[in-house]
Design a protein around this motif. Structure first.
Motif, mmCIF file in Angstrom:
data_model
loop_
_atom_site.group_PDB
_atom_site.id
_atom_site.type_symbol
_atom_site.label_atom_id
_atom_site.label_comp_id
_atom_site.label_asym_id
_atom_site.label_seq_id
_atom_site.Cartn_x
_atom_site.Cartn_y
_atom_site.Cartn_z
ATOM 1 N N ASP A 1 0.836 -1.207 0.000
ATOM 2 C CA ASP A 1 0.000 0.000 0.000
ATOM 3 C C ASP A 1 0.871 1.258 0.000
ATOM 4 O OD1 ASP A 1 -2.283 -1.505 0.013
ATOM 5 O OD2 ASP A 1 -2.580 -1.401 2.196
ATOM 6 N N ASP A 2 1.969 1.243 0.754
ATOM 7 C CA ASP A 2 2.860 2.407 0.789
ATOM 8 C C ASP A 2 3.497 2.648 -0.579
ATOM 9 O OD1 ASP A 2 2.250 2.729 3.437
ATOM 10 O OD2 ASP A 2 4.059 1.688 4.182
ATOM 11 N N MET A 3 3.888 1.582 -1.249
ATOM 12 C CA MET A 3 4.527 1.727 -2.557
ATOM 13 C C MET A 3 3.549 2.233 -3.610
ATOM 14 S SD MET A 3 7.012 -1.603 -2.880
ATOM 15 C CE MET A 3 7.487 -1.035 -4.516
ATOM 16 N N ASP A 53 7.929 1.474 -7.713
ATOM 17 C CA ASP A 53 8.880 0.459 -8.183
ATOM 18 C C ASP A 53 8.093 -0.788 -8.565
ATOM 19 O OD1 ASP A 53 10.826 -1.415 -8.626
ATOM 20 O OD2 ASP A 53 12.058 -0.784 -6.915
ATOM 21 N N SER A 54 7.920 -1.027 -9.871
ATOM 22 C CA SER A 54 7.097 -2.144 -10.348
ATOM 23 C C SER A 54 7.700 -3.485 -9.960
ATOM 24 C CB SER A 54 6.907 -2.071 -11.864
ATOM 25 O OG SER A 54 8.153 -2.090 -12.518
ATOM 26 N N ASP A 55 9.025 -3.618 -9.986
ATOM 27 C CA ASP A 55 9.637 -4.889 -9.603
ATOM 28 C C ASP A 55 9.388 -5.207 -8.132
ATOM 29 O OD1 ASP A 55 10.549 -5.211 -12.163
ATOM 30 O OD2 ASP A 55 12.545 -4.342 -11.740
ATOM 31 N N LEU A 98 6.326 -8.126 -3.795
ATOM 32 C CA LEU A 98 5.417 -8.084 -2.646
ATOM 33 C C LEU A 98 4.113 -8.808 -2.939
ATOM 34 C CD1 LEU A 98 5.926 -4.441 -1.343
ATOM 35 C CD2 LEU A 98 6.569 -6.561 -0.187
ATOM 36 N N GLN A 99 3.589 -8.633 -4.171
ATOM 37 C CA GLN A 99 2.353 -9.315 -4.526
ATOM 38 C C GLN A 99 2.539 -10.835 -4.515
ATOM 39 O OE1 GLN A 99 1.256 -7.612 -8.278
ATOM 40 N NE2 GLN A 99 0.304 -5.801 -7.340
ATOM 41 N N GLY A 100 3.697 -11.296 -5.028
ATOM 42 C CA GLY A 100 3.976 -12.725 -4.994
ATOM 43 C C GLY A 100 4.098 -13.248 -3.575
#
Length: 331
Positions: free
Chosen positions: A103-105, A112-114, A119-121
């Motif tokens: 959420d912060d990103m 930062d997409s990477d 994090l999603q993984g």
């Protein structure tokens, strides 16, 4: 209000009358509990137990092994919940941290997409781990544990002795049957372990079952001692006094062969009453008290465990019954 409705609305009035709508119902068990409240078999005491020991099953906590019908659902679910919290707790903590970081990103301008993909993984992996923790496991199951415990029982026998001679007309027999029906209900309702012995007599006495006791039409002359002798024989053969509390209730119109009444009193004094907790005699609508009543009065004067009453009509049955079996309160 003006009365009649019983609904409770309106103003008070100095006129009117009616019926309240209030009513209530009693179950059969509630009625019998009220009906037999404050009654007991007099002087019921613990006797030596019979040869066969009675056992009762009692609760003894919980166990990890058992049969499905003894599963304690609440304890099992409580254990399952504690296990899930213990096993999945660290994953949930990591999941909350990963979700908060994601959420912060997403809210930052230099996204930062990477890092976001990582994090999603991680979040998906943690959710799968949490989902793999089973809702309930065989380890969680708890069963009600029961053990057999020796159950000291108070054994009692009640002899029901009814005169069915020719002088006991249908009305008198109906009154006697009502008295014994009340006694039978009282015994079955209040005492788990009690034997009931039914004895009918005219000139000859015999032990009968419940059906014959209440419905047989056999009749004849009157020899009361035949019933007392049979009671004595059954008592000494099947119910040793050191093991049993022994009671008797006798119903008769008092008419007896004149040479027999003295023998009845002698049987009571010498054979029966020394072995019994209590003997109750009820005389049903006597034309006049005869020799049996007079002999029994002498027995009652000399023996505290012998009681005698008279029943003149249906309305006397319950008061006499309560008087004979009322509880003796400690002083």
């Amino acid at each position: 209000g003006t009365g009649g409705g019983g609904a409770g609305d309106g103003e008070a009035s100095n006129q009117g009358e009616g019926e309240d709508a209030f009513s209530f119902q009693l179950s059969r068990e509630e009625f019998l509990e009220l009906f037999f409240d404050d009654l007991e078999l007099p002087d019921l005491i613990k006797r030596e137990l019979a040869q066969t020991t009675e056992w009762k099953s009692v609760r003894a906590g919980y166990t990890n092994d058992g049969v499905p019908c003894n599963i304690n659902v609440v304890r099992s679910l409580r254990g399952a919940m504690a296990r899930r919290m213990a096993l999945a707790g660290p994953y949930r903590t990591q999941l909350r941290a990963a979700e908060a970081a994601l959420d912060d990103m997403q809210g930052a301008p230099d996204d930062d997409s990477d890092r976001s993909s990582i994090l999603q993984g991680e979040i998906e992996s943690l959710k799968r781990r949490i989902a793999r923790v089973p809702f309930i496991d065989s380890f969680d199951l708890r069963y009600n544990n029961r053990v057999l415990q020796a159950n000291p029982s108070t054994q009692a026998v009640m002899f029901c002795i009814m005169d069915v001679s020719g002088s006991m007309d249908q009305e008198r027999k109906e009154l006697a049957k009502r008295f014994f029906t009340l006694l039978y209900l009282f015994l079955q309702r209040n005492y788990e372990r009690i034997d009931v012995v039914f004895v009918r007599h005219h000139t000859v006495a015999k032990e009968v079952d419940e059906e014959e006791f209440f419905y047989s039409r056999e009749t004849g002359g009157t020899v009361v001692s035949s019933a007392l002798k049979l009671t004595d024989d059954i008592l000494r053969d099947r119910y040793p006094p050191h093991s049993w509390n022994i009671y008797a209730a006798q119903a008769s119109d008092g008419d007896n062969w004149h040479q027999d009444s003295g023998g009845c009193a002698q049987l009571l004094r010498e054979r029966l009453l020394p072995l019994m907790q209590y003997f109750a005699y009820v005389e049903i609508r006597p034309n006049r008290h005869q020799s049996l009543w007079e002999e029994y009065e002498q027995v009652a004067d000399a023996n505290s465990n012998f009681a005698m009453r008279q029943i003149d009509g249906p309305s006397d049955i319950y008061p006499v019954f309560r008087d004979l079996f009322k509880r003796k309160h400690a002083a």
